[in-house]
Design an enzyme around this catalytic site. Structure first.
Site, PDB file in Angstrom:
ATOM      1  N   GLU A   8       0.866  -1.199   0.000  1.00 18.10           N
ATOM      2  CA  GLU A   8       0.000   0.000   0.000  1.00 18.10           C
ATOM      3  C   GLU A   8       0.893   1.236   0.000  1.00 18.10           C
ATOM      4  O   GLU A   8       1.033   1.938   0.997  1.00 18.10           O
ATOM      5  CB  GLU A   8      -0.946   0.013   1.212  1.00 18.10           C
ATOM      6  CG  GLU A   8      -2.024   1.103   1.095  1.00 18.10           C
ATOM      7  CD  GLU A   8      -2.711   1.431   2.411  1.00 18.10           C
ATOM      8  OE1 GLU A   8      -3.249   0.515   3.052  1.00 18.10           O
ATOM      9  OE2 GLU A   8      -2.680   2.613   2.798  1.00 18.10           O
ATOM     10  N   HIS A  10       2.036   4.803  -2.018  1.00 12.84           N
ATOM     11  CA  HIS A  10       1.290   5.756  -2.839  1.00 12.84           C
ATOM     12  C   HIS A  10       2.170   6.688  -3.668  1.00 12.84           C
ATOM     13  O   HIS A  10       3.308   6.975  -3.315  1.00 12.84           O
ATOM     14  CB  HIS A  10       0.382   6.588  -1.945  1.00 12.84           C
ATOM     15  CG  HIS A  10      -0.576   5.754  -1.155  1.00 12.84           C
ATOM     16  ND1 HIS A  10      -1.524   4.948  -1.741  1.00 12.84           N
ATOM     17  CD2 HIS A  10      -0.717   5.556   0.189  1.00 12.84           C
ATOM     18  CE1 HIS A  10      -2.213   4.315  -0.804  1.00 12.84           C
ATOM     19  NE2 HIS A  10      -1.738   4.662   0.371  1.00 12.84           N
ATOM     20  N   HIS A 163      -9.407   1.391   0.105  1.00 13.32           N
ATOM     21  CA  HIS A 163      -8.538   2.288   0.882  1.00 13.32           C
ATOM     22  C   HIS A 163      -9.383   3.409   1.497  1.00 13.32           C
ATOM     23  O   HIS A 163     -10.394   3.806   0.924  1.00 13.32           O
ATOM     24  CB  HIS A 163      -7.477   2.869  -0.064  1.00 13.32           C
ATOM     25  CG  HIS A 163      -6.449   3.704   0.608  1.00 13.32           C
ATOM     26  ND1 HIS A 163      -6.627   5.055   0.842  1.00 13.32           N
ATOM     27  CD2 HIS A 163      -5.227   3.384   1.098  1.00 13.32           C
ATOM     28  CE1 HIS A 163      -5.533   5.521   1.454  1.00 13.32           C
ATOM     29  NE2 HIS A 163      -4.683   4.533   1.625  1.00 13.32           N
ATOM     30  N   ASP A 283       2.515   2.161   3.756  1.00 10.13           N
ATOM     31  CA  ASP A 283       1.677   3.344   3.543  1.00 10.13           C
ATOM     32  C   ASP A 283       2.569   4.573   3.316  1.00 10.13           C
ATOM     33  O   ASP A 283       2.263   5.681   3.770  1.00 10.13           O
ATOM     34  CB  ASP A 283       0.699   3.594   4.713  1.00 10.13           C
ATOM     35  CG  ASP A 283      -0.545   4.387   4.287  1.00 10.13           C
ATOM     36  OD1 ASP A 283      -0.596   4.834   3.126  1.00 10.13           O
ATOM     37  OD2 ASP A 283      -1.439   4.569   5.129  1.00 10.13           O
TER      38      ASP A 283
HETATM   39 ZN    ZN Z   1      -2.656   4.508   2.277  1.00 10.39          ZN
END
Ligand code: ZN
Length: 321
Positions: A8, A10, A163, A283
């Site tokens: 995950e 980004h 998400h 993340d």
């Molecule tokens: Zn995230």
């Protein structure tokens, strides 16, 4: 552990800001430049932290917050093309999840098909509900018009990462006077969990039994409440799904460690869903590679489980390598 896969992580394009209201000033500027960088500092940090592959996805709210349907379709396509180009430069280190214009279920299915078939994407990551046609709207994907979309996801055999996103300002009454709880400290999990429960309770997984949904943040608190959920639902009528919620979460959901580096919560997720349904994630850039990896590499679990969670489950679910 070397060779970890983080699922995950980004990036953004110029059109997708998304978090600047939550992180004002220089903090957002730092995040923004990290989101725009794929092959520079990000890759160097991955090397130092023992992350072999980052599975990349667009930031939040991005496409889901664009209520003009045509614009949402265009931005999703542009972001996916940019991501495909970034992954093509280092296919040994990056994989891609598609952003989807869920405002139009047919267009979303077509874009996912394009991304999987033509661009070698490994699934989709969608930021919660979509605003459709007007700013103060929220469409959740358990409603009937999304069933052909879900059938297409199942047919393609790729996972769908649900998400978090910001709640709408008009629907934050419970946060009045406490806006610091909106977003990642509390509101994200609240919002994403109810969406996941709506999907499970709607009978979606009776229609598409092989569909796989991924939740970040160690399951957005659902594993912790699963027993009580089914305990109380056994006394409450009105659910369309055939099975207990726990059955769906153990068959149709995976969770990841994104932004939740807590040993007790990880062990609880393993005990509730099984080590085959938990995956490592950071993340980035909202969280730190080094902190996530220092915790995960040392966390007191069986080495066989560390291997599954740190790498093997992601290879299997996202068909990597
Ligand atoms: Zn995230």
């Amino acid at each position: 552990m070397q060779g970890k896969i983080a699922v995950e992580e980004h990036f953004r394009i110029e059109e997708t800001k998304g978090s600047e209201a939550r992180y004002p000033g220089s903090y957002w500027a730092g995040l923004s430049s990290k989101l725009l960088d794929v092959h520079g500092a990000r890759l160097a940090e991955m090397d130092r932290a023992g992350i072999e592959i980052a599975v990349l996805s667009l930031n939040s709210n991005a496409v889901q917050g664009i209520y003009e349907v045509g614009k949402a379709i265009a931005v999703a396509r542009k972001a996916n093309d940019a991501l495909a180009a970034a992954v093509t430069k280092r296919p040994d280190r990056f994989a891609a999840l598609a952003a989807l214009p869920m405002q139009d279920p047919e267009a979303a299915a077509a874009e996912l098909t394009r991304c999987v078939r033509e661009l070698n994407f490994k699934g989709a990551l969608v930021n919660g509900f979509s605003q459709v046609g007007a700013e103060d709207t929220a469409v959740y994907y358990d409603v009937p018009q999304y069933r052909p979309f879900w059938a297409e996801v199942a047919r393609l055999g790729v996972p769908f990462y649900l998400h978090p996103r910001d709640q709408l300002p008009s629907r934050r009454q419970a946060y009045e006077g406490h806006t610091y709880l909106v977003g990642s400290p509390w509101g994200f999990a609240d919002e994403t969990a109810i969406h996941a429960l709506r999907l499970a309770g709607s009978g979606l997984f009776d229609e598409c039994p092989k569909l796989q949904i991924v939740l970040g943040h160690l399951g957005e608190r659902i594993p912790y409440d699963l027993w009580r959920l089914d305990h109380r639902l056994s006394k409450v009528p009105g659910r369309r799904a055939k099975r207990a919620m726990g059955d769906y979460f153990r068959r149709n959901f995976h969770v990841t460690t994104s932004g939740h580096f807590c040993t007790q919560s990880l062990i609880h997720a393993i005990l509730t869903l099984g080590a085959d349904r938990v995956m490592f994630a950071v993340d980035y850039p909202f969280e730190d590679h080094a902190q996530a990896c220092a915790w995960f590499d040392a966390v007191d679990i069986a080495e066989a489980d560390r291997r599954k969670i740190g790498r093997d489950n992601a290879v299997r679910l996202f068909t990597l390598g």
